[in-house]
Write a protein that holds these residues in place. Structure first.
Motif, short mmCIF file in Angstrom:
data_model
loop_
_atom_site.label_atom_id
_atom_site.label_comp_id
_atom_site.label_asym_id
_atom_site.label_seq_id
_atom_site.Cartn_x
_atom_site.Cartn_y
_atom_site.Cartn_z
N PRO A 178 38.48 31.96 -6.73
CA PRO A 178 38.34 31.46 -7.97
C PRO A 178 37.78 30.09 -8.24
N THR A 179 36.78 29.94 -8.67
CA THR A 179 36.19 28.73 -8.94
C THR A 179 36.12 28.12 -10.41
N TYR A 180 35.93 26.89 -10.82
CA TYR A 180 35.80 26.47 -12.12
C TYR A 180 35.11 27.27 -12.59
N ASP A 181 33.76 27.78 -12.24
CA ASP A 181 32.71 28.64 -12.96
C ASP A 181 33.29 29.98 -13.28
N PHE A 182 34.00 30.49 -12.23
CA PHE A 182 34.55 31.76 -12.40
C PHE A 182 35.60 31.68 -13.76
N TYR A 183 36.36 30.58 -13.91
CA TYR A 183 37.36 30.45 -14.84
C TYR A 183 36.68 30.49 -16.23
N MET A 184 35.53 29.80 -16.38
CA MET A 184 34.81 29.47 -17.48
C MET A 184 34.14 30.98 -18.11
N LYS A 185 33.75 31.66 -17.01
CA LYS A 185 33.12 33.08 -17.30
C LYS A 185 34.14 33.97 -17.88
N LEU A 186 35.49 33.84 -16.98
CA LEU A 186 36.40 34.74 -17.76
C LEU A 186 37.01 34.33 -19.13
N MET A 187 36.89 32.89 -19.52
CA MET A 187 37.22 32.68 -20.86
C MET A 187 36.13 32.87 -21.76
N SER A 188 34.90 32.88 -21.21
CA SER A 188 33.82 33.07 -22.22
C SER A 188 34.02 34.52 -22.99
N PHE A 189 34.59 35.51 -22.39
CA PHE A 189 34.69 36.96 -22.67
C PHE A 189 35.82 37.01 -23.83
N GLY A 190 36.59 35.96 -23.95
CA GLY A 190 37.55 36.06 -24.89
C GLY A 190 38.65 37.27 -24.97
N ASN A 191 38.57 37.83 -25.95
CA ASN A 191 39.90 38.91 -25.79
C ASN A 191 39.30 40.08 -25.39
N MET A 192 38.08 40.18 -24.81
CA MET A 192 37.46 41.48 -24.42
C MET A 192 37.99 41.68 -22.93
N ILE A 193 38.35 40.81 -22.20
CA ILE A 193 38.78 40.85 -20.63
C ILE A 193 40.22 40.17 -20.78
N LYS A 194 41.12 41.04 -19.81
CA LYS A 194 42.50 40.35 -19.63
C LYS A 194 42.76 40.45 -17.96
N VAL A 195 43.04 39.25 -17.77
CA VAL A 195 43.81 39.09 -16.20
C VAL A 195 45.09 39.71 -16.10
N LEU A 196 44.90 40.56 -15.19
CA LEU A 196 46.08 41.35 -14.89
C LEU A 196 46.95 40.71 -13.55
N GLU A 197 46.17 40.35 -12.83
CA GLU A 197 46.58 39.63 -11.40
C GLU A 197 45.59 39.01 -10.97
N PRO A 198 45.90 38.03 -10.17
CA PRO A 198 47.34 37.33 -9.59
C PRO A 198 48.03 36.78 -11.07
N LYS A 199 49.25 36.47 -11.14
CA LYS A 199 49.84 35.84 -12.25
C LYS A 199 49.41 34.27 -12.20
N SER A 200 49.31 33.75 -11.31
CA SER A 200 48.90 32.42 -11.41
C SER A 200 47.35 32.33 -11.91
N LEU A 201 46.64 33.04 -11.71
CA LEU A 201 45.41 32.80 -12.86
C LEU A 201 45.54 33.28 -14.01
N GLN A 202 46.52 34.40 -14.16
CA GLN A 202 46.79 34.51 -15.65
C GLN A 202 47.39 33.44 -16.36
N GLU A 203 48.26 32.75 -15.84
CA GLU A 203 48.98 31.58 -16.36
C GLU A 203 47.94 30.56 -16.46
N LYS A 204 46.96 30.29 -15.68
CA LYS A 204 45.96 29.11 -15.54
C LYS A 204 45.23 29.42 -17.01
N ILE A 205 44.74 30.62 -17.10
CA ILE A 205 43.96 30.90 -18.31
C ILE A 205 44.72 30.65 -19.50
N CYS A 206 45.87 31.27 -19.67
CA CYS A 206 46.66 31.22 -20.74
C CYS A 206 47.08 29.69 -21.12
#
Length: 78
Positions: free
Chosen positions: A39-67
């Motif tokens: 994952p890169t910063y751009d990937f994190y931002m892309k995930l966050m741009s989806f709001g509640n339409m996407i949920k990170v299931l794994e890895p837990k570390s990525l889920q925690e970072k987004i939270c």
């Protein structure tokens, strides 16, 4: 591993987030996708741009970072 809600799963199929993306499971309510990447910063931002339409299931570390980022965003608006 990402879970797309019933409204966003079609988007994920037609515009994959990464060339390694594979659909693992689908039903009427959601679809699960697996991606293999560093994952890169751009990937994190892309995930966050989806709001509640996407949920990170794994890895837990990525889920925690987004939270954490979402918690900080909420704090800005309090």
């Amino acid at each position: 591993m990402l879970r797309a809600d019933k409204y966003h799963q079609h988007y994920m199929r037609t515009l994959p987030l990464h060339h390694s993306q594979k659909e693992i499971y689908a039903c009427d309510d959601y679809a699960d996708f697996e991606l293999t990447l560093r994952p890169t910063y751009d990937f994190y931002m892309k995930l966050m741009s989806f709001g509640n339409m996407i949920k990170v299931l794994e890895p837990k570390s990525l889920q925690e970072k987004i939270c954490k980022w979402l918690d900080k965003t909420i704090e800005v608006y309090k």
